[in-house]
Design a protein around this motif. Structure first.
Motif, PDB file in Angstrom:
ATOM      1  N   ILE A  85       0.840  -1.203   0.000  1.00 18.64           N
ATOM      2  CA  ILE A  85       0.000   0.000   0.000  1.00 18.64           C
ATOM      3  C   ILE A  85       0.871   1.247   0.000  1.00 18.64           C
ATOM      4  N   ALA A  86       1.964   1.212   0.774  1.00 18.25           N
ATOM      5  CA  ALA A  86       2.877   2.367   0.812  1.00 18.25           C
ATOM      6  C   ALA A  86       3.463   2.619  -0.567  1.00 18.25           C
ATOM      7  N   PHE A  87       3.873   1.549  -1.249  1.00 21.36           N
ATOM      8  CA  PHE A  87       4.420   1.693  -2.604  1.00 21.36           C
ATOM      9  C   PHE A  87       3.379   2.288  -3.544  1.00 21.36           C
ATOM     10  N   LEU A  88       2.166   1.779  -3.440  1.00 25.04           N
ATOM     11  CA  LEU A  88       1.093   2.207  -4.335  1.00 25.04           C
ATOM     12  C   LEU A  88       0.796   3.694  -4.152  1.00 25.04           C
ATOM     13  N   ILE A  89       0.694   4.124  -2.896  1.00 23.74           N
ATOM     14  CA  ILE A  89       0.384   5.539  -2.637  1.00 23.74           C
ATOM     15  C   ILE A  89       1.510   6.431  -3.147  1.00 23.74           C
ATOM     16  N   LYS A  90       2.763   6.045  -2.858  1.00 22.00           N
ATOM     17  CA  LYS A  90       3.900   6.879  -3.304  1.00 22.00           C
ATOM     18  C   LYS A  90       3.958   6.948  -4.827  1.00 22.00           C
ATOM     19  N   LYS A  91       3.672   5.846  -5.479  1.00 24.60           N
ATOM     20  CA  LYS A  91       3.678   5.822  -6.938  1.00 24.60           C
ATOM     21  C   LYS A  91       2.619   6.762  -7.505  1.00 24.60           C
ATOM     22  N   ILE A  92       1.424   6.711  -6.942  1.00 22.83           N
ATOM     23  CA  ILE A  92       0.327   7.566  -7.435  1.00 22.83           C
ATOM     24  C   ILE A  92       0.616   9.033  -7.136  1.00 22.83           C
ATOM     25  N   GLN A  93       1.232   9.305  -5.981  1.00 25.14           N
ATOM     26  CA  GLN A  93       1.504  10.698  -5.593  1.00 25.14           C
ATOM     27  C   GLN A  93       2.446  11.389  -6.578  1.00 25.14           C
ATOM     28  N   LEU A 257      -3.318  -3.095  -9.360  1.00 19.87           N
ATOM     29  CA  LEU A 257      -2.015  -2.851  -8.729  1.00 19.87           C
ATOM     30  C   LEU A 257      -0.884  -3.307  -9.637  1.00 19.87           C
ATOM     31  N   ASN A 258      -1.008  -4.475 -10.240  1.00 20.83           N
ATOM     32  CA  ASN A 258       0.063  -4.988 -11.102  1.00 20.83           C
ATOM     33  C   ASN A 258       0.301  -4.098 -12.306  1.00 20.83           C
ATOM     34  N   LYS A 259      -0.755  -3.544 -12.880  1.00 23.83           N
ATOM     35  CA  LYS A 259      -0.591  -2.656 -14.026  1.00 23.83           C
ATOM     36  C   LYS A 259       0.148  -1.384 -13.626  1.00 23.83           C
ATOM     37  N   ILE A 260      -0.099  -0.905 -12.408  1.00 21.52           N
ATOM     38  CA  ILE A 260       0.635   0.274 -11.939  1.00 21.52           C
ATOM     39  C   ILE A 260       2.108  -0.081 -11.741  1.00 21.52           C
ATOM     40  N   LYS A 261       2.354  -1.255 -11.193  1.00 19.42           N
ATOM     41  CA  LYS A 261       3.759  -1.679 -11.010  1.00 19.42           C
ATOM     42  C   LYS A 261       4.485  -1.785 -12.343  1.00 19.42           C
ATOM     43  N   ARG A 262       3.773  -2.255 -13.359  1.00 19.36           N
ATOM     44  CA  ARG A 262       4.403  -2.416 -14.672  1.00 19.36           C
ATOM     45  C   ARG A 262       4.356  -1.141 -15.511  1.00 19.36           C
ATOM     46  N   GLY A 263       3.697  -0.101 -14.985  1.00 18.62           N
ATOM     47  CA  GLY A 263       3.636   1.164 -15.704  1.00 18.62           C
ATOM     48  C   GLY A 263       2.714   1.131 -16.904  1.00 18.62           C
ATOM     49  N   GLU A 264       1.693   0.285 -16.882  1.00 16.33           N
ATOM     50  CA  GLU A 264       0.794   0.139 -18.036  1.00 16.33           C
ATOM     51  C   GLU A 264      -0.390   1.112 -17.916  1.00 16.33           C
ATOM     52  N   PHE A 265      -0.092   2.412 -17.943  1.00 19.90           N
ATOM     53  CA  PHE A 265      -1.130   3.435 -17.882  1.00 19.90           C
ATOM     54  C   PHE A 265      -0.563   4.746 -18.393  1.00 19.90           C
ATOM     55  N   GLU A 266      -1.487   5.633 -18.764  1.00 18.34           N
ATOM     56  CA  GLU A 266      -1.070   6.954 -19.232  1.00 18.34           C
ATOM     57  C   GLU A 266      -0.705   7.825 -18.040  1.00 18.34           C
ATOM     58  N   PRO A 267       0.331   8.653 -18.157  1.00 23.05           N
ATOM     59  CA  PRO A 267       0.775   9.476 -17.019  1.00 23.05           C
ATOM     60  C   PRO A 267      -0.311  10.410 -16.491  1.00 23.05           C
TER      61      PRO A 267
END
Length: 628
Positions: A85-93, A257-267
């Protein structure tokens, strides 16, 4: 077109008799709604109308991050560790969202990574985590977060298990002076504050919340089609709104979550958005029942994170894009609406007086009502469509049309009877006195008629005219050869007695005002004939009244009766008329008026009478008399 006072009085008389059934049904529908009996059908109608809403575009203000089964399988543990969850929030921020909502319980550490998650909570002030403030199962948010960054996730289902309302505010049960906001309201509040729109008290309704010129319409326990039980009124005293679910195949952008980890989204996916993180895995069982959403992954259900997203989106778009919030009319307006649709078919039935025209008018009115309700709910108004359609159907296709038809038929029948009486009278006069008068005129013209003969002819003519008048008077007033039953049927007492018995039985057993006849399944009746030489017209009248009164007693008093027998049997020179049921039996030993009437009839026939309870249950009423 001018009406005479006679026509006006006649129309008033028609309305008094023919409109009463329709008005009675209207009153029953209003009473049923007032007591909550129609809540179920009203909520179904509400869901149906909302589900028919046209598709909307994907919301550009709210994004859902759904941790699905694939994510859980890749992490290989559940609950999701704090590290993920910490990784996910920091990535989105890093993409500058306006606010992040965490719809995952984090009141206790879930290692590994708890310390890292605490640092994330301390670092960012645009995170809203969930808590639960209502019983049972209350829990607090992470102690690292201040109270301003918590939103409760409490939601309350309707009696049928579906979720249509959303609790946005409630006082803290542990401290009534402290306000508690829901997760969706907190997210909307932060987003709108970034648009320089702050939360305020309502102007038109000072007990609600306002953003700029938009007030959240409060839904009270008895608003619209609701009549909430007293227990729910006690358990939550907060502010509820109706959820206007966003329609369409994809109401919100959703990413795993996995798609965010792999960067599979538009910025730009997260930039300046409301991001809500939750679990969208079936194994987590975080579901909410709703029949409004047509394209949910699980039929009739949506995930909890989606439910909060719908409400946050609803509030934000109502303020920024004028998307309608759902509201209800005042109680006075709702009942006036129902009364209008209750009287409409009564008026139509009176105007058309034709079953097919009436059917067409009711169908058109029903479609019009449904379409109006649909347009209004798209505009944000929930009206009482179900009770209105119900009363429209019942009055339009049933009681009112039948009552007007029946009354008009009775009026036409009376007119026909009068016409026949006039024609019959003319025939009697034409075939009698007029023929005599024509004969006298003919003789007078030929001068073959002496004065004495003229006087005799005139006396004869006078007798004929008086005889016709007496005949008509007796035919109209004499009841000796006829008997009118309580059912309204008129009997010809010159017919054989067994035929009269059958007619009395049939007309009485079919009476709708005798409630215990409705449940009778077995009906046995047989009547032996009696030679007319043993019976006068008066005897026939008394026997018919005896059978009618005995059957009426069954209909009025034989509670629980499933069988009734009516048998007339001749044995040598005796005749026995028996009426038997299997109801509750005699409930009182006192002699009522009906019993005294039966005894009186038996006494006039010089017969024997009995009325008593029988084993194992039931009552028998019987008369035996001698044929002489």
């Amino acid at each position: 077109m001018w009406f005479t006072w006679r026509q006006v009085k006649q129309e008033i008389a028609i309305w008094r008799q023919a409109a009463i059934p329709g008005i009675t049904v209207l009153g029953l529908i209003i009473l049923a709604r007032f007591t909550g009996l129609l809540q179920g059908v009203e909520l179904i109608a509400f869901d149906t109308l909302l589900s028919l809403s046209p598709s909307e575009s994907t919301d550009d203000k709210v994004v859902i991050v759904g941790i699905d089964e694939e994510d859980i399988n890749s992490i290989k543990t559940y609950p999701i560790p704090d590290k993920e969850i910490a990784f996910l929030i920091k990535k989105i921020q890093t993409y500058k969202p306006k606010v992040i909502g965490l719809d995952i319980v984090r009141n206790l550490p879930v290692e590994p990574g708890h310390q890292e998650l605490r640092q994330v909570f301390q670092q960012y002030q645009n995170i809203i985590a969930i808590e639960k403030v209502l019983r049972p199962g209350e829990f607090s948010p992470s102690p690292t977060l201040p109270k301003e960054q918590a939103g409760f996730s409490d939601v309350i289902a309707d009696e049928d298990g579906n979720y249509r309302r959303y609790l946005v505010w409630t006082p803290n049960p542990k401290n009534n002076q402290e306000d508690k906001y829901s997760l969706a309201l907190q997210l909307a509040k932060v987003y709108l504050y970034s648009e320089n729109i702050d939360i305020e008290t309502g102007i038109h309704d000072t007990n609600t919340i306002r953003f700029a010129n938009t007030e959240l319409p409060r839904i009270l326990p008895d608003s619209g089609g609701y009549l909430t039980k007293d227990q729910e009124k006690i358990e939550d005293g907060g502010l509820k709104i109706l959820v206007n679910f966003r329609s369409g195949k994809e109401p919100f952008p959703t990413i795993s979550l996995n798609k965010i980890k792999r960067g599979e989204f538009e910025p730009q996916l997260f930039a300046n958005k409301v991001v809500i993180i939750g679990v969208t895995a079936s194994s987590a069982a975080d579901f909410f029942n709703t029949s409004v959403i047509n394209n949910s992954k699980i039929a009739g259900q949506i995930y909890g994170v989606e439910f909060h997203a719908h409400v946050a989106s609803q509030i934000i778009n109502a303020v920024t894009n004028n998307r309608p919030m759902l509201n209800v009319w005042s109680k006075e307006g709702e009942y006036l609406w129902i009364i209008f649709w209750g009287f409409l078919p009564i008026i139509v039935g009176r105007i058309t007086q034709d079953i097919w025209k009436n059917l067409l008018a009711v169908m058109v009115s029903g479609f019009a009502l449904t379409y109006i309700a649909y347009l209004l709910i798209l505009s944000g108004w929930w009206i009482p469509a179900a009770p209105s359609l119900l009363i429209l159907g019942i009055n339009g296709l049933g009681l009112s049309a039948f009552a007007f038809y029946k009354y008009d038929q009775e009026q036409k029948s009376k007119i026909n009877e009068r016409q026949q009486a006039i024609e019959h009278t003319f025939t009697l006069i034409h075939n009698g006195p007029l023929q005599s008068l024509a004969n006298m005129l003919s003789q007078a013209r030929t001068q073959n008629l002496s004065n004495d003969q003229l006087v005799l002819n005139l006396e004869s003519l006078n007798y004929e005219i008086r005889a016709i008048g007496e005949y008509l008077r007796i035919e109209a007033l004499s009841p000796d050869e006829s008997l009118r039953l309580g059912s309204g049927v008129k009997l010809d007492l010159k017919r054989p007695i067994h035929e009269l018995f059958y007619e009395v039985y049939t007309s009485t057993i079919e009476r709708q005002d005798l409630e215990h006849f409705h449940n009778i399944n077995v009906k046995v009746r047989t009547f032996d004939p009696i030679n007319d030489k043993y019976l006068t017209l008066r005897n026939k009248q008394e026997l018919c009244l005896f059978l009618e009164e005995a059957l009426c007693n069954v209909g009025k008093h034989a509670q629980g009766a499933k069988r009734v027998e009516s048998i007339g049997k001749q044995e040598q020179n005796l005749y026995k008329l028996t009426i038997k049921d299997n109801g509750c039996g005699l409930t009182s030993l006192s002699e009522n008026k009906g019993t005294r009437q039966l005894k009186n009839i038996a006494s006039k026939l010089k017969g024997e009478f009995k009325r008593e309870s029988i084993s194992p249950r039931g009552t028998v009423c019987e008369i035996i008399w001698k044929l002489e």
